[in-house]
Write an enzyme that holds these catalytic residues in place. Structure first.
Site, short mmCIF file in Angstrom:
data_model
loop_
_atom_site.label_atom_id
_atom_site.label_comp_id
_atom_site.label_asym_id
_atom_site.label_seq_id
_atom_site.Cartn_x
_atom_site.Cartn_y
_atom_site.Cartn_z
N ARG A 99 -13.44 -10.78 6.00
CA ARG A 99 -13.83 -12.16 5.70
C ARG A 99 -13.17 -13.13 6.67
O ARG A 99 -12.24 -12.77 7.38
CB ARG A 99 -13.44 -12.51 4.26
CG ARG A 99 -14.24 -11.71 3.27
CD ARG A 99 -14.00 -12.17 1.87
NE ARG A 99 -14.88 -11.42 0.98
CZ ARG A 99 -15.12 -11.73 -0.27
NH1 ARG A 99 -14.55 -12.77 -0.80
NH2 ARG A 99 -15.93 -10.99 -1.00
N ASP A 136 -15.87 -10.45 -9.63
CA ASP A 136 -16.79 -10.90 -8.59
C ASP A 136 -17.42 -12.26 -8.94
O ASP A 136 -17.61 -12.57 -10.12
CB ASP A 136 -17.89 -9.84 -8.42
CG ASP A 136 -18.61 -9.97 -7.09
OD1 ASP A 136 -18.20 -10.79 -6.26
OD2 ASP A 136 -19.61 -9.25 -6.91
N HIS A 185 -11.68 -19.08 -5.89
CA HIS A 185 -10.62 -18.06 -6.06
C HIS A 185 -9.50 -18.58 -6.95
O HIS A 185 -8.97 -17.85 -7.79
CB HIS A 185 -10.07 -17.64 -4.70
CG HIS A 185 -11.06 -16.89 -3.87
ND1 HIS A 185 -11.82 -15.86 -4.39
CD2 HIS A 185 -11.45 -17.01 -2.57
CE1 HIS A 185 -12.63 -15.38 -3.45
NE2 HIS A 185 -12.42 -16.07 -2.34
N THR A 210 -10.16 -3.10 0.95
CA THR A 210 -9.83 -2.93 2.38
C THR A 210 -10.86 -3.68 3.23
O THR A 210 -10.53 -4.25 4.26
CB THR A 210 -9.82 -1.42 2.75
OG1 THR A 210 -10.85 -0.76 2.01
CG2 THR A 210 -8.52 -0.77 2.45
N GLU A 211 -12.11 -3.71 2.76
CA GLU A 211 -13.19 -4.38 3.52
C GLU A 211 -13.07 -5.90 3.46
O GLU A 211 -13.59 -6.60 4.34
CB GLU A 211 -14.57 -3.97 2.96
CG GLU A 211 -15.01 -2.56 3.36
CD GLU A 211 -14.24 -1.47 2.65
OE1 GLU A 211 -13.81 -1.69 1.50
OE2 GLU A 211 -14.02 -0.40 3.26
N ASN A 212 -12.37 -6.44 2.45
CA ASN A 212 -12.26 -7.90 2.34
C ASN A 212 -11.52 -8.53 3.53
O ASN A 212 -11.65 -9.73 3.78
CB ASN A 212 -11.56 -8.32 1.04
CG ASN A 212 -12.43 -8.16 -0.20
OD1 ASN A 212 -11.94 -7.99 -1.31
ND2 ASN A 212 -13.75 -8.20 -0.02
N ASN A 235 -16.48 -15.43 -7.51
CA ASN A 235 -15.66 -16.64 -7.30
C ASN A 235 -16.32 -17.57 -6.27
O ASN A 235 -16.39 -18.78 -6.46
CB ASN A 235 -14.27 -16.29 -6.78
CG ASN A 235 -13.45 -15.53 -7.79
OD1 ASN A 235 -13.75 -15.54 -8.98
ND2 ASN A 235 -12.41 -14.85 -7.33
N ILE A 267 -20.49 -0.45 -7.49
CA ILE A 267 -19.09 -0.09 -7.76
C ILE A 267 -18.19 -0.51 -6.60
O ILE A 267 -16.99 -0.74 -6.77
CB ILE A 267 -18.98 1.42 -8.02
CG1 ILE A 267 -19.94 1.83 -9.14
CG2 ILE A 267 -17.57 1.81 -8.40
CD1 ILE A 267 -20.09 3.30 -9.30
N ARG A 316 -15.01 -22.13 -1.16
CA ARG A 316 -14.80 -20.81 -1.80
C ARG A 316 -13.39 -20.65 -2.37
O ARG A 316 -13.19 -20.01 -3.40
CB ARG A 316 -15.06 -19.69 -0.78
CG ARG A 316 -16.51 -19.53 -0.37
CD ARG A 316 -16.65 -18.43 0.69
NE ARG A 316 -16.24 -17.13 0.20
CZ ARG A 316 -17.01 -16.32 -0.52
NH1 ARG A 316 -18.22 -16.67 -0.82
NH2 ARG A 316 -16.56 -15.15 -0.94
C1 FPP Z 1 -14.76 -11.62 -5.41
O1 FPP Z 1 -15.51 -12.80 -5.43
C2 FPP Z 1 -13.36 -11.96 -5.54
C3 FPP Z 1 -12.36 -11.59 -4.69
C4 FPP Z 1 -12.59 -10.81 -3.44
C5 FPP Z 1 -10.98 -11.98 -4.95
C6 FPP Z 1 -10.57 -11.88 -6.39
C7 FPP Z 1 -9.28 -12.54 -6.54
C8 FPP Z 1 -8.90 -13.28 -7.62
C9 FPP Z 1 -9.71 -13.51 -8.84
C10 FPP Z 1 -7.57 -13.89 -7.57
C11 FPP Z 1 -6.61 -13.28 -8.52
C12 FPP Z 1 -6.47 -11.84 -8.39
C13 FPP Z 1 -5.35 -11.07 -8.58
C14 FPP Z 1 -5.48 -9.75 -9.18
C15 FPP Z 1 -4.02 -11.44 -8.19
P1 FPP Z 1 -16.28 -13.16 -4.12
O2 FPP Z 1 -15.41 -13.95 -3.22
O3 FPP Z 1 -16.81 -11.87 -3.53
O4 FPP Z 1 -17.45 -14.03 -4.68
P2 FPP Z 1 -18.97 -14.00 -4.17
O5 FPP Z 1 -19.45 -12.59 -4.40
O6 FPP Z 1 -19.64 -14.99 -5.07
O7 FPP Z 1 -18.95 -14.41 -2.74
#
Ligand code: FPP
Length: 236
Positions: A67, A15, A32, A62-64, A17, A190, A28
């Protein structure tokens, strides 16, 4: 390394990124990309320098999908690049890559790269990398229940024979329980990550955003794990 205690199964909720990028005035997507680059290094460290056998990653819930479309599209492309090229070192490290989650809604290019990665690594024996993609712990329990119900209905399984082992075998992957889960970025939730498999897991919630969570940060979290007294319901 042999006399140092490591969890057998480590979970990472990657979490922060987005916030990492925002604080630098960047898009953003840049966060990533930085997260993905960090992940490759972190996994190399884990499989070469620790005795951790199984790593489960929360890559996309699934909720992502709720976005913005351009962020989802970017992440899907990033997954394809990662699986097709960047995870090459993982494959060479003799690590078996498996996936957990629903296939529906995932673009064909992502599914193809997942299938190829699964196939390329199916005989690897040194460790397991379980990538949770389009994953929800609640859906995993629903999908497991449907699979078991079908077996009962077609007569291949008796209700009395449903055990914890049968439940585990009917999850997306038959993995050992999680020992330790790290969620980066300071959030203390979680968020539907392997809720059944983490029933006796220890947790750590470092403040560091995932792109900055390097092997030194990981070792600090592992030191916290080593201080825990795991009793699994037993008296002290
Ligand atoms: C959460 O940060 C991150 C994600 C939803 C994506 C995670 C993906 C990667 C690190 C790319 C590589 C992954 C794999 C396993 C291939 P966020 O976007 O929720 O950050 P925030 O909470 O600061 O908004």
């Amino acid at each position: 390394m042999s006399d140092v205690v490591y969890p057998n199964h480590l979970g990472i909720i990657m979490d922060g990124n987005g916030r990492w990028a925002k604080e630098k005035g960047l898009n953003r997507s840049v966060g990533h990309k930085a997260g993905a680059d960090n992940l490759v290094n972190l996994l190399d460290y884990i499989y070469n320098n620790t005795s951790i056998k199984v790593v489960s990653l929360y890559a996309f819930s699934t909720e992502n999908f709720k976005r913005e479309k351009n962020e989802v599209d970017y992440l899907m492309k990033l997954f394809v690049t990662l699986f097709n090229t960047k995870l090459e070192s993982i494959k060479k490290n003799n690590v078996k890559v498996v996936f957990s989650g629903r296939r529906e809604n995932l673009p064909k290019a992502v599914l193809d790269s997942m299938d190829k990665t699964t196939d390329d690594t199916k005989d690897n024996t040194k460790g397991i990398l379980n990538i949770c993609l389009n994953y929800g712990g609640d859906y995993e329990i629903v999908d497991m229940t449907k699979k078991i119900a079908r077996q009962v209905l077609n007569g291949s399984l008796n209700i009395e024979d449903i055990t914890k082992e049968v439940v585990n075998k009917n999850f997306y992957q038959d993995l050992p329980p999680l020992d330790f889960v790290i969620r980066t970025s300071g959030e203390k939730r979680i968020s539907n990550f392997m809720i059944y498999q983490s029933s006796y897991a220890e947790y750590d919630f470092p403040d560091t955003y995932f792109p900055d969570f390097d092997s030194k940060c990981l070792e600090e979290s592992l030191d916290n794990y080593r201080k825990r007294d795991r009793r699994f319901g037993n008296a002290k």
